[in-house]
Design a protein around this motif. Structure first.
Motif, mmCIF file in Angstrom:
data_model
loop_
_atom_site.group_PDB
_atom_site.id
_atom_site.type_symbol
_atom_site.label_atom_id
_atom_site.label_comp_id
_atom_site.label_asym_id
_atom_site.label_seq_id
_atom_site.Cartn_x
_atom_site.Cartn_y
_atom_site.Cartn_z
ATOM 1 N N ALA A 1 -3.504 6.472 -0.358
ATOM 2 C CA ALA A 1 -2.405 6.055 -1.141
ATOM 3 C C ALA A 1 -2.121 6.658 -2.338
ATOM 4 N N PRO A 2 -1.140 7.045 -2.971
ATOM 5 C CA PRO A 2 -0.911 7.866 -4.385
ATOM 6 C C PRO A 2 -0.980 7.241 -5.558
ATOM 7 N N ALA A 3 -0.254 7.506 -6.455
ATOM 8 C CA ALA A 3 -1.007 6.504 -7.654
ATOM 9 C C ALA A 3 -0.410 5.529 -7.878
ATOM 10 N N ALA A 4 -0.329 4.484 -9.002
ATOM 11 C CA ALA A 4 0.347 2.997 -8.849
ATOM 12 C C ALA A 4 2.035 3.189 -9.239
ATOM 13 N N GLY A 5 3.209 2.826 -8.748
ATOM 14 C CA GLY A 5 4.179 2.821 -8.930
ATOM 15 C C GLY A 5 5.053 3.727 -8.131
ATOM 16 N N GLU A 6 4.021 4.040 -7.652
ATOM 17 C CA GLU A 6 4.266 5.461 -6.037
ATOM 18 C C GLU A 6 4.271 4.478 -4.475
ATOM 19 N N ALA A 7 5.162 5.307 -3.474
ATOM 20 C CA ALA A 7 5.245 4.591 -2.839
ATOM 21 C C ALA A 7 4.637 5.801 -1.453
ATOM 22 N N PHE A 8 4.462 5.498 -0.321
ATOM 23 C CA PHE A 8 4.315 6.217 0.606
ATOM 24 C C PHE A 8 5.071 5.698 2.422
ATOM 25 N N THR A 9 5.449 6.565 2.784
ATOM 26 C CA THR A 9 5.867 5.966 4.193
ATOM 27 C C THR A 9 5.570 6.134 5.537
ATOM 28 N N LEU A 10 5.758 5.182 6.768
ATOM 29 C CA LEU A 10 4.977 5.577 7.672
ATOM 30 C C LEU A 10 6.675 5.996 8.628
ATOM 31 N N GLN A 11 6.540 6.712 9.154
ATOM 32 C CA GLN A 11 8.377 6.912 9.751
ATOM 33 C C GLN A 11 7.773 7.379 11.751
ATOM 34 N N ASP A 12 8.858 7.573 12.436
ATOM 35 C CA ASP A 12 9.284 7.687 13.183
ATOM 36 C C ASP A 12 10.015 8.707 13.353
ATOM 37 N N LEU A 13 9.122 9.836 13.631
ATOM 38 C CA LEU A 13 10.052 11.058 13.969
ATOM 39 C C LEU A 13 10.624 11.607 15.693
ATOM 40 N N PHE A 14 10.585 10.942 16.037
ATOM 41 C CA PHE A 14 10.919 11.472 16.991
ATOM 42 C C PHE A 14 12.744 11.095 17.201
ATOM 43 N N ALA A 15 12.674 9.850 16.609
ATOM 44 C CA ALA A 15 14.095 10.492 16.866
ATOM 45 C C ALA A 15 15.451 11.355 16.139
ATOM 46 N N ARG A 16 16.305 11.673 16.095
ATOM 47 C CA ARG A 16 17.573 12.449 15.884
ATOM 48 C C ARG A 16 16.902 12.384 13.475
ATOM 49 N N GLU A 17 17.226 11.615 13.130
ATOM 50 C CA GLU A 17 16.679 11.187 11.998
ATOM 51 C C GLU A 17 15.142 10.649 11.696
ATOM 52 N N PRO A 18 14.030 10.482 11.035
ATOM 53 C CA PRO A 18 12.893 9.811 10.409
ATOM 54 C C PRO A 18 13.034 8.204 10.855
ATOM 55 N N VAL A 19 12.778 7.838 11.248
ATOM 56 C CA VAL A 19 12.963 6.296 11.328
ATOM 57 C C VAL A 19 12.411 5.546 10.060
ATOM 58 N N PRO A 20 12.140 5.245 9.103
ATOM 59 C CA PRO A 20 11.315 4.503 8.782
ATOM 60 C C PRO A 20 10.681 3.144 9.033
ATOM 61 N N LEU A 21 9.190 3.182 9.619
ATOM 62 C CA LEU A 21 8.578 1.792 10.161
ATOM 63 C C LEU A 21 7.688 0.735 9.358
ATOM 64 N N GLY A 22 7.355 1.485 8.001
ATOM 65 C CA GLY A 22 7.178 1.079 7.235
ATOM 66 C C GLY A 22 7.027 1.861 5.936
#
Length: 489
Positions: free
Chosen positions: A286-307
């Motif tokens: 995990a990054p520093a407090a206040g930052e975020a990361f995103t789980l994505q599906d890269l199989f689509a034409r554009e990344p689809v956020p999963l969480g």
């Protein structure tokens, strides 16, 4: 190209020069899945028995959002997609009460259960009819991320929500700072919350019929808070009946630590594709407090956020990210030198035999009359030119192969179609030795994705029983791409 270990040409020439033309270097031994993982210590606590009751029944859920209409789901419990958790060595006594309008079962996907507990109607048990009950008794022999689902009318029953997750703990040397289960499953809904057809001829004859609303854990915008600088275990399950996912993480570093629940030496996450029924365990810093990361599906034409995962203040400090490997699995390993090779071709049904030989009258399968719930209305697919069920649906086809318990086998899988097929073998955990169109390292799995025109090799030690082999695109298994393997003592 297959993932292989090779000796560089320059090194080979140097070796020949040093040792003489008649002296050849020994062949480079290929790494095996799970090598180098630490052995698991003895369990610190005594095993427990978990007594569960699953009441398969219609219930209501708001799958189109908190303000949207209700939908009539089918679930095992009051919770949608529940997560069950035990420790390695614990036993399970699970009673299934069927309050649905049709028969059902529980298949314990990925778990090396006794054959009688495998949950396949007509093959390992009678169907659990409406108003009836059945009790499953098992002690999962492996740690990992698994799931439960029925095995007839899967597009309709799983499509309405009949699934649950089972986590078997005891594989981590260093506990994660957070452990989050993520069930990817789409819903095939009209705007008013009613169900659209779960099966279509166009979908069944191609890559499957896709849902209309993508979701993780039943919601379209899954989010969670995680401890800043913590090591976050994400257990990603693709429980959709059709969709293939290529997970990626934006905003943080991620490693693969388990495949289909089985430990693997940590490897950076890079283009690992998950077909239906496949799972991937990730460890993310995990990054520093206040930052975020995103789980994505890269199989689509554009990344689809999963969480989306937002880091909150924690006592953890920044430090180098070197994931500790999970404990080694206790899976029997095939002897590749002595293994018998058997080919399996997954193809369109055009030209398939369709007809089957009769079974001996004392064979339990000879008593089977397949009902319409367990088969599709049309046949599109075949395995080794045999379709499921064969002939006029009044008897099952003969086994695709007959094996000997305790012997090693290599199945040579070939996808002769332009569509992906995730191939699942019941009752076994196999080693994926090679894949012609994917660069994955050797790993342990219970389902392997064959991309279009792809070949793969899997190796395992056979277990006694009658075990299903099928594609896990749910419309495919009911329209021909399913068979069974008989393993005799």
């Amino acid at each position: 190209m297959p993932h292989r270990l090779t000796l560089p040409r320059r090194g080979l020439l140097a070796g020949l020069a040093a040792g003489g033309a008649a002296t050849l270097l020994p062949p480079v031994r290929r790494a095996r899945a799970g090598e180098g993982l630490p052995p698991r210590p003895a369990a610190p606590t005594a095993p427990r028995q978990h007594d569960w009751t699953f009441r398969a029944a219609p219930r209501q859920a708001r799958l189109l959002g908190a303000e949207g209409p209700e939908s009539s789901v089918w679930t095992y419990t009051d919770a949608l997609l529940p997560v069950l958790r035990i420790d390695l060595g614990d036993s399970i006594v699970a009673r299934l009460d069927n309050a649905l309008p049709e028969h059902t079962t529980i298949h314990w996907h990925g778990i090396r259960v006794p054959n009688a507990m495998d949950g396949v109607q007509y093959v390992t048990q009678p169907p659990v009819e409406p108003g009836q009950s059945f009790t499953y008794r098992l002690t999962p022999p492996d740690t990992g991320t698994f799931f439960l689902h029925p095995h007839c009318n899967e597009p309709g029953q799983v499509g309405r929500g009949m699934a649950a997750v089972l986590l078997v703990d005891g594989d981590m040397q260093v506990p994660a700072d957070a452990d989050i289960t993520l069930v990817c499953k789409d819903w095939r809904l009209a705007p008013d919350g009613s169900w659209l057809p779960f099966e279509t001829a166009a979908g069944a004859g191609r890559a499957g019929t896709f849902g209309t609303r993508r979701a993780v854990n039943g919601v379209a915008d899954f989010a969670a808070e995680v401890p800043a600088h913590g090591d976050i275990r994400l257990r990603l399950l693709n429980l959709d009946g059709t969709r293939t996912i290529t997970p990626g993480v934006a905003g943080a570093e991620a490693f693969v630590i388990a495949t289909d629940g089985n430990p693997i030496a940590p490897v950076p996450l890079d283009k690992w594709r998950l077909g239906p029924a496949m799972r991937l365990d990730l460890l993310v810093r995990a990054p520093a407090a206040g930052e975020a990361f995103t789980l994505q599906d890269l199989f689509a034409r554009e990344p689809v956020p999963l969480g989306r995962f937002t880091a909150v203040a924690s006592p953890l400090a920044p430090r180098p990210f070197r994931p500790a490997p999970l404990y080694a699995p206790g899976i029997p390993r095939a002897d590749l030198a002595s293994a018998e090779r058997l080919p399996f071709v997954f193809s369109a049904a055009l030209g398939a035999s369709g007809a089957v030989a009769g079974l001996p009258p004392d064979d339990p399968f000879a008593k089977i009359l397949m009902d319409a719930l367990c088969v599709g209305g049309q046949i599109f697919w075949a395995i080794n030119k045999s379709t499921w069920p064969g002939g006029d649906h009044r008897q099952l086809p003969p086994p695709l192969a007959e094996l000997k318990a305790g012997r090693s086998y290599i199945f040579e899988l070939q996808n002769a179609t332009p569509h992906p097929h995730p191939i699942h073998l019941h009752g076994h955990t196999f080693e994926v030795l090679s894949q012609s169109r994917q660069e994955n390292p050797p790993h342990l799995a219970d389902t392997v994705l064959l991309q279009a025109r792809e070949k793969a090799e899997i190796a395992f030690v056979a277990r006694e029983g009658n075990w299903m082999l099928h594609c896990h695109v749910l419309e495919h298994l009911g329209t021909g791409m399913m068979g069974w393997i008989r393993v005799k003592a």
